[in-house]
Design an enzyme around this catalytic site. Structure first.
Site, PDB file in Angstrom:
ATOM      1  N   ASP A  85       0.875  -1.180   0.000  1.00  0.00           N
ATOM      2  CA  ASP A  85       0.000   0.000   0.000  1.00  0.00           C
ATOM      3  C   ASP A  85       0.914   1.231   0.000  1.00  0.00           C
ATOM      4  O   ASP A  85       1.891   1.299   0.766  1.00  0.00           O
ATOM      5  CB  ASP A  85      -0.898   0.008   1.249  1.00  0.00           C
ATOM      6  CG  ASP A  85      -1.836   1.203   1.251  1.00  0.00           C
ATOM      7  OD1 ASP A  85      -2.992   1.029   0.886  1.00  0.00           O
ATOM      8  OD2 ASP A  85      -1.389   2.296   1.628  1.00  0.00           O
ATOM      9  N   ASP A  88      -4.384   2.010  -4.692  1.00  0.00           N
ATOM     10  CA  ASP A  88      -2.926   1.990  -4.599  1.00  0.00           C
ATOM     11  C   ASP A  88      -2.447   0.728  -3.872  1.00  0.00           C
ATOM     12  O   ASP A  88      -1.413   0.739  -3.224  1.00  0.00           O
ATOM     13  CB  ASP A  88      -2.413   3.240  -3.888  1.00  0.00           C
ATOM     14  CG  ASP A  88      -2.964   3.373  -2.473  1.00  0.00           C
ATOM     15  OD1 ASP A  88      -2.268   3.947  -1.622  1.00  0.00           O
ATOM     16  OD2 ASP A  88      -4.089   2.909  -2.230  1.00  0.00           O
TER      17      ASP A  88
END
Length: 545
Positions: free
Chosen positions: A417, A460
Site C-alpha cells: 500500500d 494503490d
C-alpha cells in the site's frame, strides 16, 4: 398429449430445482463471504478501539504522574517550612484534578505531615507500599482497595472504592531526601475513559463489553458488573500479553463465541506502564445477526422464485420447446456435414433472434476465435497499469501452489500500500495519481523475477507473490520487501514535478502444510494494517495461529 405433459413437468421441475440449488449455493457463498467481511470489519474496529483505550489509559497515568513529579520539585516540598503552604498546594492539586482522591506529604519515617482534607494526618504509613516503594524511587501501584482511606472518603454509590497509587521521593537542592509525595488516584477515572471511547462504538455495535485486566494476576480491574475482581484466561488475553494489537474469535468458559479486539498497555513516553491489557468483545451471535437475516431472506426469496418459475415453466415449456427442437434437429444435420441453414421461427421473437444468432455464429466462428482470445487476456489485466488483476492472480496461484507442492517450496505474499498516495491525488489531481501508479508498477516489476507475479488489487494496493525456499522464506521475502520499499522511496519525476511517496508492506508465507492461499492473503492484509499503524514505510509479517 401424455408426452407433452411429461415434458412440461420435467421442464417446470427443472426450473424449480435449478432455482432452489442456485439459492442454496448463493446463500452459502454470500453467507460465508459476508461472515468474513463482517468479522474483519468489526474485529478491526474493536482492535482499533482497544488500542485507543490502552493509549488513553497510559497517557492519563503519564499526565498524572508527571503532575506529581512537577509538584515534588517545588521549593515548598524540598525545603518545607510552612505547613500551610504545603496544604494549599495539595488542596489546589486535588481541586484542579478531582481524580486525586488523596495527596499526602510524608517525612522520611512515613509520618503523614500534610494531606488533602487532613485525611490520615499524623498517621504513620511506613508499612504501606506507597511509602515503602516510594521512598526508594518513583513508584506506581496497581489497582487496589484502600479500606482505611475508603472510610474517610464520600461514597454515594456504596460500591468498594479502588485506587491507583503513585509516590515519588522528594529531595532538597543538596540532594538530601526530605520525604515522599504520595497520591491515591480514584479508579473511577477509567470509567470516564471507557465512556468517551466506547459510547460511539456502542451506538453501532450492540452488546459490546470492555475489560481491563491486570498483568500481575489476570484480575479484571474494569468490566461488566459481576465480572470485576474475577480472573480472566483467554486466547485474546494471551495474545495481548505478547504485545500484539489485533483481533480474534474467542470464547469464554461457557463456550460463548465473541469477536474480540485486544491491546496491551506498554506505557507512554517515560511512563513505563502497569501492563494493563484492554479486551473489547462483542457476542458473535449479535455481530453476525445481519448475515443470518440475509441468508434467511435469500432462502425465502429463492423458494418463492422456485414456485413462480415452476408455474411459468409449466405453461411456457411446450411453446418454447417446439421451435427449439426444430433448431436442434437442424444443428444435428450441420454437425453431420449437411449444408443446411438454421431455421427461423415467428412464434417467439427471442427464438427468432436465437436462430439468427446461430446462423451468424456458424458463419463467423472462425473469425471470432482471435477476438475471444484477446478479450480473455484483457479481462485478466488492469487497464491502467497493465498489471495482472485479481482474476489473473487466482489463475497464477492455482499453478504456483501445484508447483510449490511438487518442489517442496513456499509462496510468500507481499501486500503493498502506498504511503502518501491520497495526498498526491488531492493536491495534484487524479491524472498525476494514475501516472504515479504506472511508474510504481514499473518499479515493482524491476524488483521481481520472471516466474513471480505483481498484481494490482485496486486503488494503490498491490499484491506480489514470490517463490521462496521452505527454510528461509521470511528472510527471502524480507529482502525483496526492503528492495521494494527502497525503490518506491526514490523520488518520482512526473511532468517536471518531484513526487515522494512511501510504501508499507504486510507479508505472510504459504506452505503446503499451512492454510489455503486466501487465508494467507488475509494474513498479509492484516500485517499491512499493522505496518500502517506502526509508522508506515516498513514490513510486518503475520503468521497463522
Amino acid at each position: 398429449m401424455p408426452m407433452n405433459l411429461n415434458l412440461r413437468t420435467v421442464f417446470s421441475g427443472a426450473f424449480a430445482v435449478t432455482v432452489i440449488l442456485l439459492t442454496l449455493l448463493l446463500s452459502y457463498i454470500i453467507g460465508k463471504e459476508s461472515t468474513k467481511s463482517v468479522e474483519v470489519s468489526i474485529g478491526s474496529s474493536l482492535a482499533e478501539v482497544a488500542y485507543q483505550m490502552s493509549e488513553n489509559l497510559d497517557q492519563f497515568m503519564w499526565s498524572r504522574t508527571g503532575e506529581v513529579e512537577v509538584l515534588s520539585k517545588l521549593n515548598a516540598f524540598q525545603e518545607p517550612v510552612h505547613k500551610e503552604e504545603i496544604d494549599g498546594l495539595l488542596q489546589q492539586l486535588r481541586k484542579s484534578m478531582p481524580v486525586f482522591s488523596w495527596v499526602g506529604y510524608l517525612d522520611t519515617k512515613g509520618n503523614v505531615i500534610s494531606s488533602t482534607d487532613d485525611m490520615l494526618l499524623g498517621e504513620n504509613v511506613s508499612e504501606r507500599p506507597v511509602f515503602k516503594e516510594g521512598v526508594k524511587g518513583p513508584f506506581t501501584g496497581d489497582v487496589h482497595e484502600a479500606v482505611h482511606l475508603a472510610k474517610l472518603l464520600p461514597n454515594p454509590s456504596g460500591e468498594p472504592l479502588q485506587f491507583v497509587d503513585y509516590s515519588t521521593p522528594v529531595y532538597n537542592k543538596q540532594g538530601n531526601k526530605m520525604g515522599v509525595l504520595a497520591t491515591h488516584f480514584s479508579w473511577e477515572w477509567s470509567r470516564e475513559v471507557e465512556k468517551s471511547i466506547i459510547a460511539p462504538l456502542q451506538e453501532r455495535l450492540k452488546g459490546v463489553e470492555v475489560f481491563i485486566v491486570s498483568k500481575k494476576d489476570n484480575t479484571i480491574l474494569l468490566g461488566p458488573k459481576g465480572e470485576m475482581g474475577q480472573k480472566m484466561n483467554s486466547y485474546a488475553l494471551n495474545q495481548a500479553r505478547s504485545g500484539k494489537n489485533s483481533w480474534s474469535i474467542d470464547s469464554d468458559i461457557n463456550k460463548n463465541s465473541y469477536l474480540t479486539g485486544y491491546s496491551y498497555g506498554d506505557g507512554y513516553l517515560n511512563y513505563p506502564g502497569l501492563g494493563w491489557s484492554v479486551i473489547i468483545r462483542q457476542p458473535a451471535s449479535i455481530a453476525l445477526a445481519s448475515v443470518d437475516q440475509l441468508e434467511k431472506f435469500i432462502i425465502l426469496a429463492g423458494l418463492a422464485a422456485a414456485v413462480l418459475f415452476g408455474i411459468l415453466g409449466w405453461f411456457m415449456a411446450d411453446w418454447i420447446v417446439r421451435p427449439l427442437n426444430h433448431i436442434a434437429a437442424t444443428a444435428d444435420l450441420l454437425s453431420s456435414g449437411v449444408n443446411v441453414e438454421i431455421p427461423t421461427s415467428n412464434r417467439f421473437k427471442d427464438v427468432a433472434v436465437l436462430s439468427t444468432s446461430l446462423r451468424n455464429l456458424v458463419s463467423n466462428l472462425a473469425k471470432t476465435e482471435p477476438a475471444l482470445s484477446y478479450m480473455s487476456d484483457m479481462a485478466r489485466h488492469d487497464s491502467l497499469t497493465g498489471l495482472p488483476n485479481r482474476l489473473a492472480l487466482d489463475d497464477f496461484l492455482a499453478h504456483a501452489v501445484s508447483r510449490a507442492k511438487q518442489n517442496h517450496t513456499t509462496l510468500s505474499f507481499l501486500y503493498l500500500d502506498l504511503d502518501g498516495f491520497k495526498q498526491v491525488n488531492d493536491t495534484l489531481g487524479h491524472s498525476f495519481g494514475d501516472k504515479l501508479l504506472q511508474e510504481v508498477s514499473f518499479r515493482l516489476l524491476d524488483c521481481t523475477r520472471d516466474n513471480e507475479i505483481v498484481t494490482r488489487i485496486g486503488g494503490d494496493e498491490f499484491v506480489v507473490i514470490l517463490h521462496t525456499s521452505a527454510v528461509k522464506a521470511m528472510q527471502e521475502a524480507e529482502v525483496v520487501a526492503k528492495r521494494i520499499i527502497n525503490k518506491i522511496n526514490e523520488p518520482f519525476y512526473i511532468e517536471d514535478k518531484r513526487i515522494n511517496v512511501g510504501c508499507s508492506v504486510g507479508a505472510a508465507v504459504w506452505s503446503p502444510e499451512s492454510q489455503d492461499t486466501s487465508e494467507t492473503l488475509r494474513l498479509a492484509d492484516e500485517a499491512l494494517y499493522i505496518s500502517k499503524r506502526s509508522g508506515k514505510n516498513r514490513i510486518t509479517f503475520e503468521t497463522a495461529v
